[in-house]
Design an enzyme around this catalytic site. Sequence first.
Site, PDB file in Angstrom:
ATOM      1  N   GLU A 262       0.870  -1.172   0.000  1.00 27.67           N
ATOM      2  CA  GLU A 262       0.000   0.000   0.000  1.00 27.67           C
ATOM      3  C   GLU A 262       0.907   1.222   0.000  1.00 27.67           C
ATOM      4  O   GLU A 262       1.614   1.475   0.985  1.00 27.67           O
ATOM      5  CB  GLU A 262      -0.902  -0.003   1.239  1.00 27.67           C
ATOM      6  CG  GLU A 262      -1.790  -1.239   1.364  1.00 27.67           C
ATOM      7  CD  GLU A 262      -2.951  -1.235   0.400  1.00 27.67           C
ATOM      8  OE1 GLU A 262      -3.084  -0.267  -0.386  1.00 27.67           O
ATOM      9  OE2 GLU A 262      -3.737  -2.195   0.426  1.00 27.67           O
ATOM     10  N   CYS A 296      -2.013   9.180   3.415  1.00 28.20           N
ATOM     11  CA  CYS A 296      -1.875   8.811   2.005  1.00 28.20           C
ATOM     12  C   CYS A 296      -3.124   9.122   1.209  1.00 28.20           C
ATOM     13  O   CYS A 296      -3.054   9.434   0.017  1.00 28.20           O
ATOM     14  CB  CYS A 296      -1.500   7.336   1.877  1.00 28.20           C
ATOM     15  SG  CYS A 296      -2.698   6.196   2.612  1.00 28.20           S
TER      16      CYS A 296
END
Length: 488
Positions: A262, A296
Site C-alpha cells: 500500500e 496517504c
Amino acid sequence: MNSLRCAKPLAGLARQRFPRRAALVAARNTATYMFPQINPRTGETFQVYEAMSDEKVKQIIQKTQNAFQEWRQIPAAQRVKRLAPLAELLRQRADEAAELMCQEMGKPVAQGKAEVLKCAYLVDWYAKHGAEFLKDTEYPALPGFSKSFVTYQPLGLILAIMPWNFPMWQVIRMGIPTLMAGNAVLLKHAHNCFGSGLFCEELLKQLELPEGLFRSLIVDVPEIHQVLEHPLVQGVALTGSEVAGRAVAAKAGSLLKKAVVELGGSDAYAILADCDLAQAAAAVVDARVANSGQTCIAPKRVIVEKQVKAAFEELVLERVKAKQYGVDYGPLVHPIGRDQVAKQVRDSMAEGARLLHGGPEVAKPSDDCGKSFFPPTVLTDVQPGMTCFEHEIFGPVIAIIEAEDEAEVIRLANQTKYGLAGAVFTRDLEKGQRMAVKDLEAGMCFVNDFVRSDPSLPFGGVKASGLGRECAAFGMLEFVNVKTICVK
C-alpha cells in the site's frame, strides 16, 4: 487544555537531544546500535531501543513458526473468537496509546485516541464477519466427482512493514485479519514507532494465543531483506513510500513470495460547479489537515471548475484559519519531513503557484520547538509540471488547480502516476457516481465526502499506489492459500 499534550518521558530515561541518524551511524561502528525515539514537538529523546541481533531475530522467527504450527490447527471460528477480546483491551488503554503516539510522531492526543478506538471497531467487525469469510466455498462438482470446493488455508509467517503516520491503525488493520486467517505476524515498525509495535504485542500477549504468534522486531531497514529471505517467512505486507514498495515487492517477487504493498497517493478531488461548495471545502480542509497532512488518502490536488474557484478558495481559507494547533494538527513527524515539505512548497511557488495561506515562514507555536512544525498551507493557480502537482506532499498543503470544464477536471485528475483514491463533489448524484465508477483512475472513489478507510470496505490503489487490498474479505484472504479440493 491543549490536546497535543504528551506523556512525560518513560521513567528512568534521561531526556537527551541528539539526531537519530547521527546516533545510528556512530553506533554501527560498535557491536550494537540504538534507536532513539524523539518527540517532534519538543525535539527531545524520551526512549532508546537497542537493535536486536541477527541471532535474536532468527530465534524469534523459529519461535513464531512454532506458534504458527499450533495456531493453524485451531478452527477459524475459534481463532476469531480468541482475538475478539482485543477490542476491549484497546478501549481500556486508548488514552495510554494515544499519549504514546503523541510522543512518537506528534499526533494530537484526541486524534490518537480516535485511532485506537477505530482499531477496536475493526476487531469487532472482523470478530463478527471473519469466520464467515474463511468458510469453505462450494463449487459445482466436476463430472464424475461427488464434491468440489475451495478452502482457505494460512500461508505461514507474514512480515508486516508498517509506517509511522498511523502507528496503531496500520498494524491492527493488517495484523488482525491476517492472524484470524491462521497466519503468524512479524512486525517491522517504523524507527520512531517501535513503542507502538511493542504496545500491540503486549496487548496480544494477553489473549489466548500461542506464545510468539505476533512479534515486533527491533531492527533497521537492511535487516528487512534478511527476514524476508528467511525460508519460514511466506509473504510481506508493506505500507509506505513508492520507493520502499518497489524494493520490497521486487525482493518478494524474486523469492516467489506474496506481497501486498500500500503506497503513496496524489489524490484528486473534483469540485464541480454544481456542488455544495461549503460541503466540499469542509471535506477538503478537514481531510487534508487531519494528522498534520500526513495521510496517504488525503486530497493532495483539488481540481475546481473555473466559475466557482474564487468562491471555493474563500471557503477553504475560512475553514483553514479556524484550525487549531494541538487540536486539529500538530508538528510533522521529524525535521527531515518538515524540511522536505517546506522545500516542495517553496519550489512550487517559484514555479508559479500562489500562496494564499501558511507557508514555511509562519512562526512556530510557543509550545513547539519549531524543528518539525509546518502550518496548514493553501496554494492556488497550480498547474501540471509544478512540484505540488507532480509529487506527493506529505504535509498539510492544499493545492488548488483550475479546470475549464468537467472534461478537464477528469483529465487533470488522472494526470498522475498514482491511483490511490479520489472524490467527486456534485449535486447530481447520478453524474457523480458515473464519474467515480468510470472516469477517475483510482482504487477508491467517494462522492460528496472525503475518502476514509473502514474495515467493511477494501482499501488499496492502482498504478503506482500499490498492489493488493486490505480490509473487508479481500484483505483477510490476501495471505491464504486459495486451495481447490475435489473428491471423487
